[in-house]
Design a protein around this motif. Structure first.
Motif, mmCIF file in Angstrom:
data_model
loop_
_atom_site.group_PDB
_atom_site.id
_atom_site.type_symbol
_atom_site.label_atom_id
_atom_site.label_comp_id
_atom_site.label_asym_id
_atom_site.label_seq_id
_atom_site.Cartn_x
_atom_site.Cartn_y
_atom_site.Cartn_z
ATOM 1 N N ALA A 1 6.025 -6.211 -34.850
ATOM 2 C CA ALA A 1 4.626 -5.819 -35.006
ATOM 3 C C ALA A 1 3.788 -6.985 -35.522
ATOM 4 O O ALA A 1 2.663 -7.218 -35.047
ATOM 5 C CB ALA A 1 4.511 -4.625 -35.955
ATOM 6 N N VAL A 2 4.321 -7.744 -36.461
ATOM 7 C CA VAL A 2 3.613 -8.910 -36.977
ATOM 8 C C VAL A 2 3.442 -9.949 -35.869
ATOM 9 O O VAL A 2 2.365 -10.533 -35.709
ATOM 10 C CB VAL A 2 4.347 -9.504 -38.200
ATOM 11 N N ALA A 3 4.478 -10.181 -35.092
ATOM 12 C CA ALA A 3 4.399 -11.157 -33.998
ATOM 13 C C ALA A 3 3.335 -10.748 -32.981
ATOM 14 O O ALA A 3 2.563 -11.597 -32.509
ATOM 15 C CB ALA A 3 5.760 -11.308 -33.329
ATOM 16 N N ARG A 4 3.282 -9.464 -32.632
ATOM 17 C CA ARG A 4 2.259 -8.989 -31.688
ATOM 18 C C ARG A 4 0.858 -9.154 -32.274
ATOM 19 O O ARG A 4 -0.079 -9.559 -31.584
ATOM 20 C CB ARG A 4 2.525 -7.534 -31.311
ATOM 21 N N ALA A 5 0.705 -8.845 -33.569
ATOM 22 C CA ALA A 5 -0.599 -8.987 -34.214
ATOM 23 C C ALA A 5 -1.061 -10.440 -34.216
ATOM 24 O O ALA A 5 -2.252 -10.722 -34.038
ATOM 25 C CB ALA A 5 -0.546 -8.444 -35.636
ATOM 26 N N MET A 6 -0.149 -11.357 -34.399
ATOM 27 C CA MET A 6 -0.511 -12.774 -34.364
ATOM 28 C C MET A 6 -1.097 -13.142 -33.008
ATOM 29 O O MET A 6 -2.098 -13.861 -32.925
ATOM 30 C CB MET A 6 0.707 -13.651 -34.678
ATOM 31 N N GLY A 7 -0.449 -12.660 -31.953
ATOM 32 C CA GLY A 7 -0.959 -12.928 -30.608
ATOM 33 C C GLY A 7 -2.359 -12.371 -30.414
ATOM 34 O O GLY A 7 -3.225 -13.025 -29.832
#
Length: 78
Positions: free
Chosen positions: A21-27
């Motif tokens: 979820a954090v990785a997707r939010a960064m994108g």
């Protein structure tokens, strides 16, 4: 007194939905170049100088982490 850091992360073979979820939010925020995120726990302990490395490993493996799904690193910083 000594200061000890214990970092706990999910094992590599364990799915990490919080990290994903954090990785997707960064994108979505325009942050590029981050391939993977693993989210874990960070503990700071102040211990007596008499507490040995084996006892610290025991504390980490029985109280701070779930050894079935998590791995940990114990290090003394002072």
């Amino acid at each position: 007194m000594a200061r000890v850091i214990v970092d706990v992360l999910p094992k590599a073979e364990i799915l990490d939905p919080q990290g994903q979820a954090v990785a997707r939010a960064m994108g979505r925020l325009g942050v590029d170049g981050v391939a993977d995120v693993r989210q874990g726990k960070h503990f700071e302990l102040e211990v007596d100088d008499t507490v040995g490395d084996a006892e610290l490993e025991h504390i980490a493996g029985t109280l701070l982490a779930n050894p079935v799904i998590e791995e940990w690193v114990v290090r003394r910083v002072s």
